[in-house]
Design an enzyme around this catalytic site. Structure first.
Site, PDB file in Angstrom:
ATOM      1  N   LYS A 146       0.876  -1.173  -0.059  1.00 49.30           N
ATOM      2  CA  LYS A 146       0.043   0.012  -0.070  1.00 49.30           C
ATOM      3  C   LYS A 146       0.770   1.191   0.001  1.00 49.30           C
ATOM      4  CE  LYS A 146      -3.509   2.460   2.879  1.00 49.30           C
ATOM      5  NZ  LYS A 146      -4.197   2.272   4.145  1.00 49.30           N
TER       6      LYS A 146
ATOM      7  N   GLU B 152      10.874  -4.499   4.081  1.00 50.73           N
ATOM      8  CA  GLU B 152      10.880  -6.083   3.565  1.00 50.73           C
ATOM      9  C   GLU B 152      10.495  -6.221   2.128  1.00 50.73           C
ATOM     10  OE1 GLU B 152       9.421  -4.769   6.281  1.00 50.73           O
ATOM     11  OE2 GLU B 152       9.470  -6.092   8.167  1.00 50.73           O
TER      12      GLU B 152
ATOM     13  N   GLU C 277      -3.292  -6.665  15.421  1.00 51.40           N
ATOM     14  CA  GLU C 277      -2.963  -5.111  14.989  1.00 51.40           C
ATOM     15  C   GLU C 277      -4.254  -4.431  15.295  1.00 51.40           C
ATOM     16  OE1 GLU C 277       0.030  -4.495  11.889  1.00 51.40           O
ATOM     17  OE2 GLU C 277      -1.689  -4.218  10.846  1.00 51.40           O
TER      18      GLU C 277
ATOM     19  N   HIS D 247      -4.422 -33.446  18.883  1.00 51.73           N
ATOM     20  CA  HIS D 247      -3.201 -34.130  19.151  1.00 51.73           C
ATOM     21  C   HIS D 247      -1.573 -33.342  19.297  1.00 51.73           C
ATOM     22  CE1 HIS D 247      -4.883 -37.999  17.849  1.00 51.73           C
ATOM     23  NE2 HIS D 247      -5.590 -37.206  17.056  1.00 51.73           N
TER      24      HIS D 247
ATOM     25  N   GLY E 254      -4.633  -2.013   5.686  1.00 53.28           N
ATOM     26  CA  GLY E 254      -3.878  -3.010   4.978  1.00 53.28           C
ATOM     27  C   GLY E 254      -4.316  -4.407   5.384  1.00 53.28           C
ATOM     28  N   ARG E 255      -4.641  -4.439   6.605  1.00 50.98           N
ATOM     29  CA  ARG E 255      -5.137  -5.869   6.842  1.00 50.98           C
ATOM     30  C   ARG E 255      -6.541  -6.209   6.483  1.00 50.98           C
ATOM     31  NH1 ARG E 255      -4.070  -2.476  11.026  1.00 50.98           N
ATOM     32  NH2 ARG E 255      -5.414  -1.578  12.408  1.00 50.98           N
TER      33      ARG E 255
ATOM     34  N   LYS F   4      10.264  -0.143  13.746  1.00 48.81           N
ATOM     35  CA  LYS F   4      10.721  -0.126  12.259  1.00 48.81           C
ATOM     36  C   LYS F   4      11.834   0.888  12.244  1.00 48.81           C
ATOM     37  CE  LYS F   4       6.345  -0.762   9.871  1.00 48.81           C
ATOM     38  NZ  LYS F   4       5.339  -0.147   9.236  1.00 48.81           N
TER      39      LYS F   4
HETATM   40  O1  F6P Z   1       3.903  -2.947   9.768  1.00 52.84           O
HETATM   41  C1  F6P Z   1       2.604  -3.144   9.627  1.00 52.84           C
HETATM   42  C2  F6P Z   1       1.877  -2.873   8.456  1.00 52.84           C
HETATM   43  O2  F6P Z   1       1.798  -1.314   8.203  1.00 52.84           O
HETATM   44  C3  F6P Z   1       0.596  -3.368   8.101  1.00 52.84           C
HETATM   45  O3  F6P Z   1      -0.422  -2.810   8.564  1.00 52.84           O
HETATM   46  C4  F6P Z   1       0.540  -3.798   6.738  1.00 52.84           C
HETATM   47  O4  F6P Z   1      -0.318  -4.664   6.262  1.00 52.84           O
HETATM   48  C5  F6P Z   1       2.023  -4.049   6.379  1.00 52.84           C
HETATM   49  O5  F6P Z   1       2.790  -3.073   7.324  1.00 52.84           O
HETATM   50  C6  F6P Z   1       2.381  -3.810   5.094  1.00 52.84           C
HETATM   51  O6  F6P Z   1       2.252  -2.573   4.512  1.00 52.84           O
HETATM   52  P1  F6P Z   1       2.373  -2.022   3.257  1.00 52.84           P
HETATM   53  O7  F6P Z   1       1.257  -2.473   2.233  1.00 52.84           O
HETATM   54  O8  F6P Z   1       2.367  -0.389   2.975  1.00 52.84           O
HETATM   55  O9  F6P Z   1       3.584  -2.601   2.737  1.00 52.84           O
END
Ligand code: F6P
Length: 521
Positions: free
Chosen positions: A200, A206, A346, A377, A260-261, A489
């Site tokens: 987003k 990452e 979150e 189990h 995002g979520r 972060k």
């Molecule tokens: O670090 C949490 C977060 O902001 C989430 O809420 C989100 O889903 C994820 O990082 C990824 O964010 P982006 O889609 O901006 O890479």
């Protein structure tokens, strides 16, 4: 229209619930059933092909009334209206929260329809083989590069809908761990792979690191001009995507008003759309839309997400339960829990209320679990005989997908046996061996769904989305921001600068300092 800002502890219902709890906390579920002949009939909700049995909970008619009154007193009705109004109810980020607009087929925003059309055309080209790679071969593998909401939802749904999938091979790269990337690259061929970069913000460390690595790997074989045939992106940050080198036509939109979520319903779900085809993706959205309508219009008492939320508040805030388990009796749903962990934890892991004050009640439930019967189990011993009270959501499908009734009956029998064993224990039985005693009185919900389809899956996910929203409303917190992830972060940036020798950050903490020294030796 803003969310109401009512401290739940000051409501009459909360105070009465506290008194009511003291007088009923020891009451055994077996006795609840003995006292009410039609308890199972009274405590269930049937909606479309969902059947929720919540009778195995430590609640009476009075508890239910008080919980419903709590919902009224915190102005849940108003909060639901505010959520669907498109106003900026995510006040701390000044954003609207309109993921439900992504599946509002009744009155769809033009930009959403347009994005869906684009997804449809794109996925059809990929599935049919019309979309060709740089050597003229059709696409065989799709790699989604994203993290958090840009990974968990699509990954979970692609797994859940495996039965409905086509030949495309799906991979998900999320962690900023070179090994994770390399293990995926080992399995794919640059000539026949399509990479979907989902972010987003398009600033996430990452995702950007992984995307760069993958792009470099791709260019070991192909040329710059081939990139548009193999890289597409989903983002709100068009400029950053363009500077990564992705062609404008290959950008799928995201919007500020989708968290995002809660974004798998948008172009973030492009990998889902490619994996199961647009028709199935649409059915997923349709299922969620149906749940949205149920949530908006059913009375609180007949409302699945609302009743689940209220019961969960009862355990979290009065029984002081530390966690809740979710156990789907379907291997297809093996990724549901990690997905829900982000959605729920979150969203509701907050300790400042909507008035900016510290909250004085427990918020966010810790959710965990895995699929039955495997879980039986593994951790069920603790659920049955441990010292902690862990309410469980059992999710089970009446029909299997391949029609193997023998297996399905065994699966269902296990699910029903577990909820009964948790509830009854060896209550009343003459068990002499102390080690074999099950005290029972351990609560659960059972959600029985006809069949796992894109539509029922959509409804199931939306059900949990609304449940967590209701809980946030009751606890008077903002469920739609996530400031708690920012500090780590920022610190990681400073530590990385030190580790890479780029800049000497003044790291004060002796433990962190020592660890950095150790890593750098
Ligand atoms: O670090 C949490 C977060 O902001 C989430 O809420 C989100 O889903 C994820 O990082 C990824 O964010 P982006 O889609 O901006 O890479």
């Amino acid at each position: 229209m803003a969310l109401p800002k009512i401290n739940p502890l000051q409501t009459t219902a909360w105070k009465e619930l506290a008194i009511h709890f003291e007088s009923t906390k020891e009451h055994h579920l077996v006795d609840y059933f003995r006292e009410e002949d039609n308890r199972a009939e009274n405590m269930h909700i049937e909606w479309r092909n969902f059947y929720l049995d919540y009778s195995k909970n430590r609640i009476s008619e009075k508890t239910r009334k008080l919980l419903l009154r709590l919902a009224d007193e915190v102005k849940l009705k108003e909060a639901i209206k505010a959520q669907f109004s498109g106003e900026a109810i995510n006040e701390t980020e000044k954003r609207a929260v309109s993921h439900t607009e992504l599946r509002n087929f009744d009155k769809m925003k033009p930009e959403v329809s347009e994005a869906l059309r684009k997804m449809e055309h794109f996925s059809e080209k990929v599935i049919s083989g019309e979309w060709k790679g740089y050597t003229g071969k059709r696409i065989k593998s799709i790699v989604n590069i994203g993290i958090g909401g840009s990974d968990l939802g699509p990954d979970m749904v692609c797994e859940a809908l495996r039965y409905y999938r086509n030949e495309l091979d799906l991979h998900f790269i999320s962690n900023v761990e070179g090994d994770h990337v390399r293990e995926t690259l080992k399995q794919i061929d640059p000539e026949t792979t399509l990479f979907i970069i989902v972010s987003k913000s398009f600033t996430t460390q990452e995702t950007l690191t992984n995307a760069q690595t993958v792009r470099k790997w791709f260019l070991e074989n192909a040329e710059e001009k081939d990139v548009p045939k193999h890289f597409v992106a989903v983002s709100t940050n068009l400029q950053a995507v363009a500077s990564f080198g992705i062609a404008r036509d290959n950008i799928f939109p995201m919007w500020d008003w989708v968290g995002g979520r809660f974004s798998l319903w948008s172009a973030v779900g492009l990998s889902i759309c490619c994996a199961v085809g647009y028709r199935n993706f649409r059915q997923l959205l349709k299922g969620a839309e149906a749940m949205d309508n149920h949530f908006r219009h059913a009375s609180f008492e007949a409302n699945i997400p609302i009743m689940l939320a209220l019961i969960s508040v009862w355990y979290n805030n009065f029984f002081k339960c530390e966690s809740e388990a979710i156990v789907p009796y379907s291997q297809y749903l093996q990724k549901l829990v990690p997905y829900l962990q982000q959605a729920i934890m979150e969203s509701n892991g907050k300790s400042t209320d909507r008035n900016g004050n510290e909250v004085h009640c427990q918020t966010g439930t810790i959710v965990w679990g895995s699929t039955g019967t495997n879980a039986q189990h593994a951790f069920f011993q603790l659920l049955h005989q441990g010292t902690k009270l862990v309410p469980v959501d059992f999710i089970c499908f009446k029909e299997s997908l391949y029609g193997d009734t023998g297996h399905q009956q065994k699966l269902i029998a296990n699910c029903l046996a577990q909820s009964e064993a948790l509830m009854e224990g060896t209550h009343g039985a003459n068990t002499e061996n102390q080690f074999k005693v099950f005290k029972g009185n351990r609560p659960s919900n059972t959600l029985l769904i006809e069949r796992l389809t894109p539509e029922t899956l959509g409804s199931l996910i939306a059900m949990y989305e609304h449940k967590l929203f209701v809980q946030g409303v009751i606890w008077n917190i903002f469920s739609y921001d996530q400031w708690g992830v920012e500090l780590g972060k920022k610190l990681a940036k400073g530590i990385l600068d030190t580790l890479s020798g780029e800049k000497k950050e003044s790291i004060q903490n002796t433990s962190t300092k020592k660890l950095i020294e150790k890593v750098s030796q």
